[in-house]
Write an enzyme that holds these catalytic residues in place. Structure first.
Site, PDB file in Angstrom:
ATOM      1  N   ARG A  18      -2.146  -6.149   1.192  1.00 48.49           N
ATOM      2  CA  ARG A  18      -1.822  -7.178   0.206  1.00 48.49           C
ATOM      3  C   ARG A  18      -2.148  -8.586   0.705  1.00 48.49           C
ATOM      4  O   ARG A  18      -2.105  -9.544  -0.050  1.00 48.49           O
ATOM      5  CB  ARG A  18      -0.336  -7.054  -0.182  1.00 48.49           C
ATOM      6  N   GLY A  80       1.871   5.310   6.815  1.00 48.29           N
ATOM      7  CA  GLY A  80       3.190   4.967   6.288  1.00 48.29           C
ATOM      8  C   GLY A  80       4.189   4.759   7.417  1.00 48.29           C
ATOM      9  O   GLY A  80       3.942   5.128   8.579  1.00 48.29           O
ATOM     10  N   ARG A 337      -8.495 -36.416  23.527  1.00 48.70           N
ATOM     11  CA  ARG A 337      -8.754 -34.984  23.727  1.00 48.70           C
ATOM     12  C   ARG A 337      -8.069 -34.478  25.004  1.00 48.70           C
ATOM     13  O   ARG A 337      -7.511 -35.251  25.776  1.00 48.70           O
ATOM     14  CB  ARG A 337     -10.267 -34.763  23.745  1.00 48.70           C
ATOM     15  N   LYS A 355     -11.582 -38.272  26.740  1.00 40.36           N
ATOM     16  CA  LYS A 355     -11.488 -36.866  27.144  1.00 40.36           C
ATOM     17  C   LYS A 355     -11.288 -36.818  28.645  1.00 40.36           C
ATOM     18  O   LYS A 355     -12.020 -37.480  29.387  1.00 40.36           O
ATOM     19  CB  LYS A 355     -12.767 -36.132  26.761  1.00 40.36           C
TER      20      LYS A 355
HETATM   21  C1  UD1 Z   1       9.244  -1.469   3.594  1.00 40.56           C
HETATM   22  C2  UD1 Z   1      10.244  -0.389   3.187  1.00 40.56           C
HETATM   23  C3  UD1 Z   1      11.071  -0.920   2.026  1.00 40.56           C
HETATM   24  C4  UD1 Z   1      11.764  -2.201   2.415  1.00 40.56           C
HETATM   25  C5  UD1 Z   1      10.757  -3.224   2.899  1.00 40.56           C
HETATM   26  C6  UD1 Z   1      11.499  -4.428   3.497  1.00 40.56           C
HETATM   27  C7  UD1 Z   1       9.173   1.769   3.626  1.00 40.56           C
HETATM   28  C8  UD1 Z   1       8.510   2.956   3.023  1.00 40.56           C
HETATM   29  N1  UD1 Z   1       9.539   0.803   2.784  1.00 40.56           N
HETATM   30  O1  UD1 Z   1       8.364  -1.652   2.489  1.00 40.56           O
HETATM   31  O2  UD1 Z   1      12.028   0.062   1.640  1.00 40.56           O
HETATM   32  O3  UD1 Z   1      12.489  -2.720   1.318  1.00 40.56           O
HETATM   33  O4  UD1 Z   1       9.927  -2.664   3.936  1.00 40.56           O
HETATM   34  O5  UD1 Z   1      10.625  -5.436   3.865  1.00 40.56           O
HETATM   35  O6  UD1 Z   1       9.389   1.775   4.813  1.00 40.56           O
HETATM   36  N2  UD1 Z   1       3.769  -0.175   9.101  1.00 40.56           N
HETATM   37  C9  UD1 Z   1       3.297   0.584  10.135  1.00 40.56           C
HETATM   38  N3  UD1 Z   1       2.560   1.690   9.855  1.00 40.56           N
HETATM   39  C10 UD1 Z   1       2.314   2.102   8.581  1.00 40.56           C
HETATM   40  C11 UD1 Z   1       2.816   1.311   7.526  1.00 40.56           C
HETATM   41  C12 UD1 Z   1       3.555   0.174   7.805  1.00 40.56           C
HETATM   42  O7  UD1 Z   1       3.493   0.269  11.308  1.00 40.56           O
HETATM   43  O8  UD1 Z   1       1.645   3.122   8.414  1.00 40.56           O
HETATM   44  C13 UD1 Z   1       4.519  -1.411   9.427  1.00 40.56           C
HETATM   45  C14 UD1 Z   1       3.875  -2.640   8.804  1.00 40.56           C
HETATM   46  O9  UD1 Z   1       2.921  -3.217   9.690  1.00 40.56           O
HETATM   47  C15 UD1 Z   1       5.074  -3.562   8.546  1.00 40.56           C
HETATM   48  C16 UD1 Z   1       6.252  -2.586   8.383  1.00 40.56           C
HETATM   49  O10 UD1 Z   1       5.808  -1.333   8.880  1.00 40.56           O
HETATM   50  O11 UD1 Z   1       5.324  -4.416   9.608  1.00 40.56           O
HETATM   51  C17 UD1 Z   1       6.637  -2.435   6.916  1.00 40.56           C
HETATM   52  O12 UD1 Z   1       5.510  -1.972   6.178  1.00 40.56           O
HETATM   53  P1  UD1 Z   1       5.157  -2.547   4.749  1.00 40.56           P
HETATM   54  O13 UD1 Z   1       3.921  -1.888   4.265  1.00 40.56           O
HETATM   55  O14 UD1 Z   1       5.210  -4.011   4.739  1.00 40.56           O
HETATM   56  O15 UD1 Z   1       6.374  -1.947   3.919  1.00 40.56           O
HETATM   57  P2  UD1 Z   1       6.983  -2.495   2.574  1.00 40.56           P
HETATM   58  O16 UD1 Z   1       6.153  -2.044   1.441  1.00 40.56           O
HETATM   59  O17 UD1 Z   1       7.285  -3.920   2.687  1.00 40.56           O
HETATM   60 CA    CA Z   2       6.836  -5.524   4.195  1.00 47.27          CA
END
Ligand code: UD1
Ligand code: CA
Length: 465
Positions: A18, A80, A337, A355
């Site tokens: 996003r 995820g 600088r 500088k």
């Molecule tokens: C997530 C939560 C949501 C919560 C929100 C709060 C889940 C499924 N949803 O949604 O319930 O309300 O955060 O801000 O957890 N990340 C990984 N690996 C992945 C996907 C994500 O490390 O495969 C990390 C991202 O880099 C990020 C964090 O997890 O820092 C959250 O991921 P993001 O995609 O922002 O989740 P949200 O849709 O915000």
């Molecule tokens: Ca998030």
């Protein structure tokens, strides 16, 4: 109560789709700092027994920024948040008694006090897991907390999977959790990706656990819900930026700094500003800058990683990695600088560029000059248009200008060069040999006068018709 050992985990492997960016989301900056630095700082302040950082295919780039003090775990491809946490399971086998505190890498306002409160509440609950939640007036985008009639959690539903009735639920998941390591080992492998986004949601773990009658506690933090906001896109970044900027400015106003127009002023939180400094509009104070008491800054300055002494006056100028002693005046339109050191009472004026140079006490570099790799003494006058030629195309060379030297306007000083104490350089000179103290150096074509030349020319033209 015996504190179990705590392992901190940051999830930061997501693609950040996003954001629409080639830069990983957690490296996007907020007031000069990468997003991931904020939750990491909060975790560090808790002193956990280890911090695991889960990163995606740009792991090397992020590691480079964060340094060696964390354990990095690769999640590639990112499928995820549930899949992210699965990557730490092999590591947890050695820490079965530990509690695991999970925070998202995109939540910049989570602080260590809140994490401490959450950790205590988890310990007191004796549960297998705890969830940090809050109430948001506009909860869209966040996972919602579904409770039963007793207030116990049933499950968390992601925004995109909500029915229209569930959209009104205002209690949201902050994506901050504590789990017993054993619970993760048992329930994480049960999560599937049967949902709108086809992802393995960490949030699904709670449904698996409740079905098994496992104890899950909810810590609902209602004071300042914005503390739990997540940054998903650039609009969120704008909101977060506004909040943080206001907080920083309020701090300085309270500590005795006059800020004429907070709206147009940008001050990063590592900057330190003493009492009775006045800041005019369009001032950008960045990095580890220090501004000492009584200085007047702005309008229109950018100062980064610099020390500005007491009672300085700086306007319409840019200063980076420089140190100014007290009572120095800079501007308008000066550029200081890295490596510039200006001693007390000196004046750096219109269109001067410095500088890696030292400028002595009460020395004046008032107009249109360039001084690089130069050491200039006290009470020197650098005339308008003076240029130090410090670079021969391959190497940089030093110039020393001793105390009380007078450099006439439009002089070209070819380094390496030493101009002795009290010497004079005639205006328009090209100087490429050392000048002894108290001497006059002239380095320019000798002026020739031809008396009556113009008159004769005019007469010649007239006679030729
Ligand atoms: C997530 C939560 C949501 C919560 C929100 C709060 C889940 C499924 N949803 O949604 O319930 O309300 O955060 O801000 O957890 N990340 C990984 N690996 C992945 C996907 C994500 O490390 O495969 C990390 C991202 O880099 C990020 C964090 O997890 O820092 C959250 O991921 P993001 O995609 O922002 O989740 P949200 O849709 O915000
Ligand atoms: Ca998030």
């Amino acid at each position: 109560m015996i504190m179990t050992k705590l392992i901190g985990v940051i999830m930061a492997a997501g693609l950040g789709k996003r954001m629409n960016s080639k830069t990983p989301k957690v490296l996007h900056t907020l007031m000069g700092k990468p997003l991931i630095e904020f939750p990491l700082k909060a975790l560090r302040e808790l002193n956990p027994d280890g911090i695991l950082v889960i990163l995606g295919n740009q792991i090397e780039l992020i590691k480079e920024q964060l340094g060696e003090r964390y354990t990095y775990i690769l999640q590639d491809p990112p499928l995820g948040t549930g899949d992210a946490l699965k990557q730490i399971l092999p590591y947890l086998r050695e820490y079965l008694d530990n509690a695991v505190l999970v925070v998202p890498g995109d939540a910049p306002f989570i602080n260590s006090n809140l994490l401490k409160e959450f950790t205590y509440s988890h310990q007191n609950s004796g549960c297998q897991a705890s969830i940090l939640t809050t109430i948001m007036e506009n909860p869209s985008g966040y996972g919602r907390i579904i409770r039963d009639e007793n207030g116990s959690i049933v499950r968390i539903i992601e925004d995109s999977d909500l029915t229209s009735g569930q959209k009104n639920i205002k209690e949201v998941n902050a994506s901050v959790y504590i789990f017993r390591a054993l619970a993760l080992l048992k329930y994480l492998p049960q999560i599937d990706n049967q949902n709108q986004q086809g992802e393995y949601y960490l949030t699904d773990i709670f449904e698996k656990m409740t079905v098994d009658k496992q104890c899950i506690s909810i810590f609902c933090y209602q004071n300042t819900p914005e503390m739990l906001m997540g940054i998903n896109n650039r609009k969120d970044l704008v909101k977060a930026h506004k909040l943080l900027k206001e907080k920083i400015i309020e701090g300085f106003l309270d500590s005795g700094v006059t800020i004429i127009d907070p709206e147009s002023t940008y001050i990063e939180d590592n900057v330190s500003i003493e009492q009775d400094v006045t800041i005019y509009p369009f001032s950008f104070l960045m990095g580890n800058t220090v501004i000492k008491s009584g200085s007047i800054i702005g309008p229109s300055v950018l100062i980064k990683n610099s020390v500005i002494g007491n009672g300085c006056k700086i306007y319409y100028s840019e200063i980076e990695e420089a140190t100014l002693e007290q009572g120095v005046k800079v501007g308008p339109f000066s550029h200081l600088r890295p490596g510039t050191y200006v001693k007390q009472g000196a004046k750096i004026g219109n269109f001067a560029e410095l500088k890696k140079s030292v400028i002595g006490e009460n020395t004046r570099v008032s107009h249109v000059s360039y001084l690089g790799d130069s050491n200039v003494g006290d009470g020197v006058n650098i005339g308008a248009g003076t240029i130090v030629c410090n670079y021969d195309g391959e190497k940089k060379h030093p110039t020393v200008i001793e105390d009380e030297v007078f450099v006439g306007s439009n002089s070209t000083l070819i380094a390496p060069l030493r101009i002795g104490k009290g010497a004079y350089i005639a205006g328009g000179s090209v100087i490429n040999n050392d000048v002894p103290p108290e001497a006059l150096a002239l380095g320019r074509g000798i002026q020739v006068i031809k008396e009556g030349w113009a008159k004769k020319r005019k007469e010649r033209r007239k006679n030729n018709g």
